[in-house]
Design a protein around this motif. Structure first.
Motif, PDB file in Angstrom:
ATOM      1  N   UNK A  27       0.817  -1.224   0.000  1.00 36.49           N
ATOM      2  CA  UNK A  27       0.000   0.000   0.000  1.00 36.49           C
ATOM      3  C   UNK A  27       0.846   1.268   0.000  1.00 36.49           C
ATOM      4  N   UNK A  28       2.138   1.152   0.358  1.00 36.17           N
ATOM      5  CA  UNK A  28       3.003   2.323   0.358  1.00 36.17           C
ATOM      6  C   UNK A  28       3.176   2.911  -1.043  1.00 36.17           C
ATOM      7  N   UNK A  29       2.927   2.084  -2.060  1.00 30.67           N
ATOM      8  CA  UNK A  29       3.088   2.542  -3.438  1.00 30.67           C
ATOM      9  C   UNK A  29       1.762   3.001  -4.057  1.00 30.67           C
ATOM     10  N   UNK A  30       0.758   3.229  -3.219  1.00 32.57           N
ATOM     11  CA  UNK A  30      -0.549   3.643  -3.738  1.00 32.57           C
ATOM     12  C   UNK A  30      -0.440   4.919  -4.570  1.00 32.57           C
ATOM     13  N   UNK A  31       0.287   5.907  -4.068  1.00 33.94           N
ATOM     14  CA  UNK A  31       0.379   7.185  -4.770  1.00 33.94           C
ATOM     15  C   UNK A  31       1.021   7.014  -6.146  1.00 33.94           C
ATOM     16  N   UNK A  32       2.065   6.209  -6.234  1.00 31.85           N
ATOM     17  CA  UNK A  32       2.754   5.997  -7.507  1.00 31.85           C
ATOM     18  C   UNK A  32       1.825   5.331  -8.523  1.00 31.85           C
ATOM     19  N   UNK A  33       1.182   4.257  -8.106  1.00 32.06           N
ATOM     20  CA  UNK A  33       0.328   3.493  -9.022  1.00 32.06           C
ATOM     21  C   UNK A  33      -0.888   4.305  -9.444  1.00 32.06           C
ATOM     22  N   UNK A  34      -1.529   4.964  -8.484  1.00 34.95           N
ATOM     23  CA  UNK A  34      -2.724   5.732  -8.824  1.00 34.95           C
ATOM     24  C   UNK A  34      -2.402   6.931  -9.715  1.00 34.95           C
ATOM     25  N   UNK A  35      -1.211   7.507  -9.551  1.00 28.82           N
ATOM     26  CA  UNK A  35      -0.819   8.615 -10.423  1.00 28.82           C
ATOM     27  C   UNK A  35      -0.695   8.148 -11.868  1.00 28.82           C
ATOM     28  N   UNK A  36      -0.071   7.002 -12.066  1.00 29.91           N
ATOM     29  CA  UNK A  36       0.055   6.453 -13.425  1.00 29.91           C
ATOM     30  C   UNK A  36      -1.313   6.135 -14.004  1.00 29.91           C
ATOM     31  N   UNK A  37      -2.160   5.490 -13.210  1.00 33.25           N
ATOM     32  CA  UNK A  37      -3.494   5.123 -13.687  1.00 33.25           C
ATOM     33  C   UNK A  37      -4.331   6.349 -14.011  1.00 33.25           C
ATOM     34  N   UNK A  38      -4.186   7.409 -13.215  1.00 29.16           N
ATOM     35  CA  UNK A  38      -4.991   8.608 -13.459  1.00 29.16           C
ATOM     36  C   UNK A  38      -4.648   9.230 -14.806  1.00 29.16           C
ATOM     37  N   UNK A  39      -3.360   9.294 -15.125  1.00 31.30           N
ATOM     38  CA  UNK A  39      -2.971   9.851 -16.419  1.00 31.30           C
ATOM     39  C   UNK A  39      -3.399   8.937 -17.568  1.00 31.30           C
ATOM     40  N   UNK A  40      -3.364   7.635 -17.353  1.00 33.24           N
ATOM     41  CA  UNK A  40      -3.869   6.718 -18.369  1.00 33.24           C
ATOM     42  C   UNK A  40      -5.364   6.924 -18.597  1.00 33.24           C
ATOM     43  N   UNK A  41      -6.079   7.248 -17.526  1.00 29.37           N
ATOM     44  CA  UNK A  41      -7.520   7.446 -17.632  1.00 29.37           C
ATOM     45  C   UNK A  41      -7.883   8.632 -18.517  1.00 29.37           C
ATOM     46  N   UNK A  42      -7.013   9.610 -18.627  1.00 29.28           N
ATOM     47  CA  UNK A  42      -7.275  10.735 -19.529  1.00 29.28           C
ATOM     48  C   UNK A  42      -7.414  10.220 -20.956  1.00 29.28           C
ATOM     49  N   UNK A  43      -6.468   9.384 -21.360  1.00 25.29           N
ATOM     50  CA  UNK A  43      -6.535   8.804 -22.696  1.00 25.29           C
ATOM     51  C   UNK A  43      -7.707   7.880 -22.876  1.00 25.29           C
TER      52      UNK A  43
END
Length: 453
Positions: free
Chosen positions: A34-50
């Motif tokens: 769970x410590x990597x939540x911010x990293x993973x969610x940041x990548x997913x959020x930018x992917x969601x734009x596309x």
């Protein structure tokens, strides 16, 4: 150097390479810790734009309620403030006044609702804002492994459809609700209550969070200090509805807050396995209401309230409560004293758990769930499963439950099997939540009082 400004030395390439090498070696942990939540969610959020742009450009828009929304607010724009006279293609206006103001703004922005493509991009923005707010909650609580966010928070066809292909008002209400939850986590209770009330004014389903919020307010402030915040919620509803209340108060209240509204059997997602006559029965509705209230009462008394506390103690200001020895010695309340304050490490988790559980109980005993209602609890499901008190529950079983829930909501039209599977998943999750600790922090002064008795 001129001016006396010392230039910062760049980070050595060797250090950057070492960091990247460490991440690569532990890449499997990125998905599970769970410590990597911010990293993973940041990548997913930018992917969601596309993803959202692709859906809007490539998948056909389906008209369901958007035109009706525009017809309803157009009636208000033309000077009709009697709620009983406001209607669209799909029926009368049945949402509170906040809906009218927000969709009036959308009416003007989208050229009287005719620019559907622009409306879709606006709802894509709502989707991305909702994800930001949801991801922040998960980042603050750190209860869910990051890999879950790809399969659940971003990969659901139904949720994307509700936002950018159907343009329902449900996502707008839930976006504001998650904003309010973030404010509660930051201890901005008045602002949070104000935004929560605005969410209710868009769609009444947000009231399902109200029992949990009431409990948190009483726990945090006691009855006397909670009253101003409750008054703020009521005042916002009154001010928003004032133009309509002045025209026809009974018409506004009965239409905007219609608790006895009848639903059509053909659209139900959760009760398809019942005969239609039973689904439409008022006695069945009363049984569901009773079950809903009993479940809330049980969670309030046995899971949310601390052991040994009385209901009357909850009404007192926190500093005046006497903490029983039973609560002090309870195994599932972990206390650590620092700076004369008792800190419960999972206090943020417990707050979110109470709010999300309150809403989930309402979903379990709902008279009918329609497909757009999925957004009412979709983003809360991972938290509810991974915060449950069953520590040995396998990740695979949790993912299986989420998959079955998603499958049930994507089966159109619903079947006996899909609706039954949904109820089985709800029941299992409800049992998990029963074993999840959800007790709030205990002030140091109360703990000392309890010890002295």
């Amino acid at each position: 150097m001129a001016g006396g400004v010392k230039k910062k030395s760049p980070v050595p390439p060797s250090r950057v390479l070492a960091t990247l090498r460490l991440l690569w070696q532990d890449k499997h942990l990125i998905l599970f810790k769970a410590e990597y939540t911010l990293l993973v969610t940041s990548v997913l959020w930018f992917l969601e734009i596309g993803v959202n742009i692709w859906i809007i450009q490539k998948v056909a828009y389906t008209e369901i309620d958007w035109k009706a929304y525009m017809d309803e607010v157009e009636g208000v724009i033309n000077g009709t403030y009697d709620y009983t006279k406001l209607k669209g293609d799909t029926g009368p206006l049945v949402y509170p006044a906040g809906f009218v103001y927000i969709f009036t703004a959308l009416y003007y922005i989208t050229n009287r609702g005719l620019n559907i493509r622009l409306a879709q991009y606006l709802f894509a923005v709502f989707y991305l804002l909702t994800l930001l707010l949801v991801f922040r909650i998960y980042h603050r609580t750190k209860k869910v492994p990051p890999y879950v966010f790809f399969f659940v928070c971003c990969a659901s066809y139904r949720i994307h459809s509700i936002f950018v292909l159907r343009l329902f008002n449900d996502p707008v209400a839930m976006m504001m609700l998650f904003g309010a939850v973030n404010l509660f986590l930051d201890r901005h209770w008045s602002l949070g209550c104000g935004l929560y009330s605005l969410a209710v004014s868009v769609k009444m389903n947000v009231l399902l969070f109200a029992p949990g919020l009431l409990f948190l307010l009483l726990s945090e402030f006691g009855l006397i200090k909670a009253i101003p915040k409750l008054f703020l919620c009521a005042a916002i509803q009154f001010l928003l509805g004032l133009p309509f209340l002045m025209e026809n108060p009974i018409g506004y209240m009965t239409r905007a807050f219609d608790l006895g509204r009848q639903f059509m059997f053909k659209w139900t997602v959760n009760w398809r396995f019942l005969p239609e006559w039973l689904f439409l029965s008022r006695h069945f509705h009363l049984v569901l209401l009773a079950a809903h209230l009993i479940a809330l009462l049980l969670f309030f008394l046995r899971r949310w309230k601390r052991p040994g506390d009385s209901v009357l103690d909850l009404l007192k200001e926190p500093g005046k409560r006497v903490l029983p020895a039973q609560a002090l010695s309870s195994d599932h309340i972990l206390l650590s004293i620092k700076n004369n304050v008792v800190n419960v490490p999972n206090s943020l988790t417990q707050m979110v758990q109470i709010l999300f559980t309150s809403n989930f109980i309402g979903m379990c005993f709902s008279r009918s769930l329609h497909y757009q209602f999925y957004v009412w609890y979709f983003h809360t499901l991972p938290f509810l499963l991974w915060s449950a008190g069953v520590k040995k529950l396998a990740h695979l079983l949790r993912v299986l439950i989420l998959g079955l829930v998603e499958l049930s909501w994507n089966t159109y039209p619903s079947t006996i099997y899909s609706s039954a599977a949904l109820h089985v998943c709800h029941l299992i999750m409800l049992l998990f939540l029963w074993f999840a600790p959800a007790h709030l922090p205990i002030p140091a002064s109360q703990r000392e009082k309890g010890k002295s008795q």
